[in-house]
Design an enzyme around this catalytic site. Structure first.
Site, short mmCIF file in Angstrom:
data_model
loop_
_atom_site.label_atom_id
_atom_site.label_comp_id
_atom_site.label_asym_id
_atom_site.label_seq_id
_atom_site.Cartn_x
_atom_site.Cartn_y
_atom_site.Cartn_z
N TYR A 1 35.67 30.35 49.55
CA TYR A 1 34.64 31.12 50.25
C TYR A 1 33.90 30.33 51.33
CZ TYR A 1 34.91 35.11 47.04
OH TYR A 1 35.32 36.21 46.34
N LYS B 1 42.78 27.17 37.55
CA LYS B 1 44.23 27.05 37.71
C LYS B 1 44.56 25.59 38.01
CE LYS B 1 47.20 29.52 37.90
NZ LYS B 1 48.22 29.70 36.82
N ASP C 1 44.75 32.64 34.17
CA ASP C 1 45.66 33.76 33.84
C ASP C 1 45.62 34.04 32.33
OD1 ASP C 1 46.86 31.27 33.54
OD2 ASP C 1 48.79 31.84 34.39
N ASP D 1 34.82 35.64 40.52
CA ASP D 1 34.79 36.98 41.11
C ASP D 1 35.76 37.90 40.38
OD1 ASP D 1 34.26 39.04 43.05
OD2 ASP D 1 36.17 38.52 44.00
N ASP E 1 34.96 41.30 37.41
CA ASP E 1 35.36 42.72 37.43
C ASP E 1 36.16 43.07 36.17
OD1 ASP E 1 34.24 42.85 40.02
OD2 ASP E 1 35.80 44.21 40.73
#
Ligand code: NAD
Ligand code: IPM
Ligand code: MN
Length: 355
Positions: free
Chosen positions: A135, A185, A218, A242, A246
């Site tokens: 970002y 990750k 994941d 982020d 959700d």
């Protein structure tokens, strides 16, 4: 208390209006007052004047307020999303609001898509790093529009950034159930995410009472669905946080119920629903205002109005359970009707256990 309202675009304006109705009811009930200013920032203004976040308005927001209540930014007429970048990401960045706290709690098993759900089965706090990762806006396009086009975005992690966010998350885990999981990750993104693991390992020594682990993101996404009870404090970099927020919201009723706070202790803080401007339902009066109202509760708690905040949280939970809610939660009320219901439910005298 000086509050800046930035309703923004689409349903942002609808849910902030609703939240202010609840704020006024809470103020009357709990005897606090506030001053406020509405900011005309967003797609309309950008299309009209070309301005996104003028410096003088940024400085006024930074110096003139204790907190900001923000709706959402994003408009199909501005495909570049430049205004959202300048306003929303700009505020997080320029105010250095490094913590994005996104609490997720199941208050009504009916809203959980998982089998055998119970109240409280899902109760986690996502702590998203809010100023770094991909970002930061470092990168760009080379030879755009040609067959040789090159596109690059740099993923940036700093030791200071990892340390300060993890410290916040460890302190929070201490107040909660004592479990922290870092989602990354690091297996693929060796440098930028590897640094998070080093920082976690070092800081964990100072928090022997907190069980700290790292999971690949994941696998974390899978386990959030298969073993949601395991999660207490969930830490992720800007992008992982982020995405997982959700996912987690979907486990408890969706984006219409997901609040957040972007903070940096000692600075003006930003409170915002996790959802966006939802152009598909904007202007129809059906946007769920509870995420914005719960964000308002976070604001009030941070401003020292813990009882009012708890009362608003309880009223929102009651609205869900009693189906005084919008269609996304299976109710038949409009945005404004939900706000009025919640506002009327706020009863400062009544102990919460009686309801
Ligand atoms: P979105 O969150 O706006 O909507 C996703 C889906 O959830 C839509 O079907 C929408 O109708 C539904 N939804 C969202 N909030 C709801 C609510 N309060 N009540 C009922 N239903 C709700 O995500 P999107 O469609 O991917 O993005 C739309 C725009 O918003 C884009 O421009 C995006 O960049 C922007 N956005 C802004 C923010 C922000 O300002 N914080 C956050 C996310 C997305
Ligand atoms: C959020 C949103 C924003 C983000 C978008 C609109 C840039 O998805 O607040 O979660 O990615 O931070
Ligand atoms: Mn998001």
């Amino acid at each position: 208390m000086r509050i800046a309202f930035l309703p923004g675009d689409g349903i942002g304006t609808e849910v902030i209006r609703a939240a202010v109705k609840v704020l006024d009811s809470a103020g009357a009930g709990f005897g606090f007052s506030y001053t406020s200013e509405w900011f005309d920032l967003g797609a309309e203004r950008y299309l009209r004047t070309g301005e996104t976040m003028p410096d003088r308005e940024f400085e006024h927001l930074r110096d003139g307020f204790d907190c900001i209540l923000l709706g959402a930014f994003g408009d199909p007429r501005v495909p570049s999303n430049i205004h959202a970048k300048d306003i929303l990401l700009g505020l997080r960045q320029r105010l250095d609001l490094y913590v994005n706290l996104r609490p997720v709690r199941l208050v009504d098993p009916r809203l959980c898509p998982l089998r055998d759900a119970e109240v409280g089965m899902i109760d986690m706090a996502i702590v998203r790093e809010n100023t770094e990762s991909v970002y930061v806006g470092i990168g760009g396009r080379f030879k755009p529009g040609t067959a040789d086009e090159v596109a690059q975005n740099v993923m940036l992690s700093t030791r200071k950034g990892c340390d300060r966010l993890l410290r916040y998350a460890f302190d929070l885990a201490r107040e909660r159930r004592g479990r922290l999981v870092l989602c990354d990750k690091a297996n693929a993104i060796e440098a930028a995410h590897g640094l998070w693991r080093v920082a976690l390992r070092d800081l964990a020594r100072q928090y022997p009472d907190v069980t700290a682990t790292a999971l690949y993101a994941d696998v974390a996404a899978m386990r959030m669905v298969t073993h949601p009870r395991e999660f207490d404090v969930v830490v992720g970099d800007n992008m992982i946080g982020d995405i997982l927020s959700d996912l987690a919201a979907a486990l408890v009723g969706g984006l219409g119920l997901a609040p957040s706070a972007s903070t940096h202790p000692g600075r003006v803080s930003l409170y915002e629903p996790v959802h966006g401007s939802a152009p598909d339902i904007a202007g129809k009066g059906v946007a769920n205002p509870l995420a914005a109202i719960l964000s308002l509760a976070m604001l009030l708690r941070d401003q020292g109005h813990a009882r009012a905040a708890a009362e608003i949280d309880a009223a929102c939970a009651a609205a869900v359970v009693e189906r005084a809610c919008t269609p996304d939660l299976g109710g038949g009320l409009s945005t404004d009707e939900v706000a009025s219901w919640v506002a009327a439910r706020i009863r400062p005298g009544a102990p919460q256990s009686q309801r």
